[in-house]
Enzyme design. Structure first.
Site, short mmCIF file in Angstrom:
data_model
loop_
_atom_site.label_atom_id
_atom_site.label_comp_id
_atom_site.label_asym_id
_atom_site.label_seq_id
_atom_site.Cartn_x
_atom_site.Cartn_y
_atom_site.Cartn_z
N ARG A 121 0.85 -1.20 0.00
CA ARG A 121 0.00 0.00 0.00
C ARG A 121 0.88 1.25 0.00
NH1 ARG A 121 -5.18 1.61 -0.95
NH2 ARG A 121 -6.15 2.75 0.76
N THR A 398 -10.18 0.45 -9.05
CA THR A 398 -9.15 -0.35 -8.43
C THR A 398 -9.20 -1.57 -9.33
OG1 THR A 398 -9.44 0.53 -6.20
CG2 THR A 398 -8.72 -1.74 -6.32
N THR A 416 -4.35 -0.64 -6.91
CA THR A 416 -5.18 0.54 -7.15
C THR A 416 -4.41 1.83 -7.32
OG1 THR A 416 -7.07 1.75 -6.25
CG2 THR A 416 -5.46 1.00 -4.66
N ASP A 440 -7.96 8.22 0.80
CA ASP A 440 -8.40 7.10 1.64
C ASP A 440 -8.08 7.32 3.12
OD1 ASP A 440 -9.85 5.46 0.03
OD2 ASP A 440 -8.20 4.14 -0.52
N SER A 469 -7.61 0.92 3.69
CA SER A 469 -8.12 0.43 2.41
C SER A 469 -9.32 -0.48 2.63
CB SER A 469 -7.01 -0.35 1.71
OG SER A 469 -7.52 -1.01 0.58
N SER A 470 -10.12 -0.63 1.59
CA SER A 470 -11.22 -1.61 1.62
C SER A 470 -10.89 -2.83 0.78
CB SER A 470 -12.50 -0.98 1.07
OG SER A 470 -12.91 0.09 1.87
N GLY A 490 -13.84 -1.50 -6.45
CA GLY A 490 -15.15 -0.94 -6.11
C GLY A 490 -15.17 -0.06 -4.88
N GLY A 491 -14.00 0.46 -4.45
CA GLY A 491 -13.98 1.36 -3.30
C GLY A 491 -14.64 0.69 -2.10
N1 GLY Z 1 -8.59 2.94 -2.88
C1 GLY Z 1 -9.58 1.99 -2.58
C2 GLY Z 1 -9.22 1.19 -1.38
O1 GLY Z 1 -8.06 0.93 -1.15
O2 GLY Z 1 -10.07 0.80 -0.64
#
Ligand code: GLY
Length: 588
Positions: A121, A398, A416, A440, A469-470, A490-491
């Site tokens: 990340r 993403t 992403t 985020d 993050s998701s 999909g965020g």
């Molecule tokens: N940028 C989307 C996530 O990492 O959740």
């Protein structure tokens, strides 16, 4: 307290009995009718069929990237080799989300059953601070964390791939980069969706990068399907990475161009940020659902914790008997989602900076306690619900890909730039897009980000910290054997799309491709509403949920873009790639 719990259980038991009868009738009907309580409702986005093969499978957002992955498998590469090749290929052919200027997560299960997770990340730049997107009055400056140079975190993708390759790769690094170099240098043929995406983003990219003609078609016209998209500067950078590994990105020419780009646009990423960036192997997050083992990404992903919570929360309920997207099934799932996203906002953040109570949040007793405020008669009010109490103690672009090789090694990767085409900043002379991942973070407690997600102190910006993050790359095992590999972009809807796809297979008897095709819905605590894809709920489900106070809204955009693989009982692999995009499974 015991008395309350007993009453609660009796009420729920009574509910099971009353619902069972209606569903049994449905079970005598055909497949579609079994899945929904409305015989006229088709629960799938399309009738796309799965892809079947025995020696390996790659499911990704782009046919070229999947082809590249399978070529690597055929050349004797393993799932990690194919991962590296696919990640770099996606950076070329899927510029809205594939990247070298972003970050992601890698979940890996070896054929022998060992699990690993790698966190690559992005990080906040060392000069970042918690108030960097606020004006003098402490208000959020609209758009600053989303578009332009200040929106970018320090990219992690190249380091992540180098690290994964160092640990598990078999084929030479140079070999794995070659397909991406070729695709950038010779160009790739645009699909209709990509041409549309490039035309849409072109004006913003050109506004943010006034001196560089990136994404403009040489003849000045709009892109169309069938055009060849050549990326010469990107090809040169990929060659540097091919030759020098991580140093080809974090040092030398690429680093120089990236830092110059940041300085041009008042961005914060420095040479020191790049030099110091390293991805991190983390202890995989492992939980169970019935007799399935779920291996997923720990924080700084919130996705893994949330998925385990969701699965445990719905485990006691007879979802299979109730049926797919019937009012009771949906209600229980919405209420589980409401509680889990409230916990996400309160507790989740970068574990290198804040204590994230993972054990406590996934503890079955804690989760049982979270159901206390649930009443089948009416929707819980999100405003009245906060993250739980723990003793002693936060565009949808993403991309995800899944790979299984001949030996049975499996990788699940979500990566992403955050929003579609990230910050829209293309590094001049290097031709790659930078992320807008800083959005985020919780840029101000209580203020929603681009996905409407609210955060708190746990996810506040700090120098060198990773943003929450998701992303939920996940691998599932059954009886000690690989069962499936799942994930999606999909965020904020990533978590709930993975949740539904897994339940569609484990509970509702769908094939993997049907589970991917199936229409989706989403609830995230705040805003207090449930969005669903067109036709995702039958009239009956809508009426019953509305009568209990649920706010339902048809979502114009689609939800989820899953790329998954399922191992069938005879060992055959089923690749399930989402019909909502250009996603393609290729097997061999
Ligand atoms: N940028 C989307 C996530 O990492 O959740």
């Amino acid at each position: 307290m015991q008395k309350i719990l007993l009453t609660f259980s009796i009420l729920h038991f009574a509910f099971y009995i009353s619902t069972a009868t209606a569903q049994q009738v449905n079970e005598t009907k055909g497949f579609y009718q079994f899945l929904t309580d409305d015989p006229n409702q088709k629960p799938f986005f399309s009738d796309k069929k799965g892809v079947f093969a025995s020696n390996g499978m790659v499911a990704s957002a782009h046919p070229e990237a999947s082809r590249v992955g399978v070529e690597i498998l055929k050349a004797g590469g393993n799932a990690t080799d194919a991962t590296v090749a696919v990640q770099f290929a996606l950076a070329v052919v899927h510029p809205s989300a594939g990247n070298i200027g972003g970050g992601g997560f890698f979940v890996y299960r070896t054929a022998q059953g060992q699990n690993y997770t790698l966190d690559f990340r992005e990080k906040a730049p060392l000069k970042g601070n918690k108030d960097m997107y606020l004006d003098a009055q402490g208000n959020v400056v609209a758009g600053l964390s989303m578009t332009g140079h200040l929106a970018s975190g320090v990219p992690g993708s190249v380091d992540g791939m180098a690290e994964a390759h160092k640990k598990f790769g078999k084929l030479p690094w140079e070999t794995l980069l070659q397909p991406a170099v070729d695709l950038a240098e010779k160009g790739h043929i645009l699909t209709e969706k990509e041409a549309r995406g490039l035309n849409m983003v072109k004006p913003t990219v050109q506004k943010v990068n006034p001196n560089t003609p990136y994404f403009a078609k040489p003849d000045g016209q709009d892109w169309k399907a069938g055009d060849v998209f050549v990326q010469t500067d990107l090809a040169n950078i990929l060659r540097l990475i091919q030759k020098k590994g991580r140093k080809g990105f974090y040092k030398g020419q690429t680093a120089k161009l990236l830092v110059a780009e940041m300085q041009r646009g008042k961005g914060l990423i420095s040479k020191k940020d790049l030099r110091q960036y390293h991805s991190t192997w983390r202890e995989p997050l492992v939980g169970t659902y019935k007799n399935f083992k779920i291996i997923t990404m720990p924080p700084v992903s919130s996705g893994g914790v949330a998925l385990l919570q969701l699965m445990k929360l719905v485990e006691p309920y007879p979802l299979k008997r109730w049926g797919w997207n019937t009012d009771s099934t949906v209600q229980v799932m919405i209420e589980a989602e409401r509680r889990v996203y409230a916990d996400r906002a309160k507790f989740l953040g970068d574990p290198d900076f804040v204590k994230v109570p993972v054990q406590e949040l996934t503890d079955p007793n804690y989760l049982k306690e979270r159901w206390r405020s649930f009443d089948f008669a009416k929707a819980t009010d999100s405003k009245a619900l906060q993250g739980g109490t723990i003793a002693g103690y936060e565009s949808t672009e993403t991309t995800h890909f899944s790979i299984v090789d001949k030996e049975g090694n499996a990788s699940s990767v979500t990566t992403t730039l955050n929003g579609g085409y990230g910050s829209k900043v293309v590094v001049a002379g290097a031709g790659f897009l930078m992320n807008n991942e800083m959005d985020d973070f919780s840029i101000k407690p209580g203020v929603p980000n681009m996905f409407g997600l609210i955060g708190n102190k746990a996810n506040a910006i700090a120098p060198g910290k990773r943003m929450l993050s998701s992303m939920t790359p996940t691998i599932i095992e059954q009886n000690g054997k690989l069962h499936s590999v799942v994930g999606t972009p999909g965020g904020s809807t990533i978590i709930t799309s993975v949740f539904q796809t897994v339940l569609n297979v484990l509970e509702h008897g769908m094939s993997l491709q049907q589970a991917v095709n199936a229409l989706k819905f989403h609830h995230q605590w705040l805003p207090d509403k449930t969005v669903f894809e067109t036709n995702g709920f039958s009239e009956n489900t809508i009426k019953k949920l509305q009568s209990r106070g649920y706010i339902l809204e048809v979502q114009k955009n689609t939800i989820g873009r899953m790329d998954c693989i399922l191992v069938q009982p005879d060992g055959t692999l089923e690749g399930g790639s989402d019909p909502r995009g250009d996603d393609t499974s290729v097997g061999h």
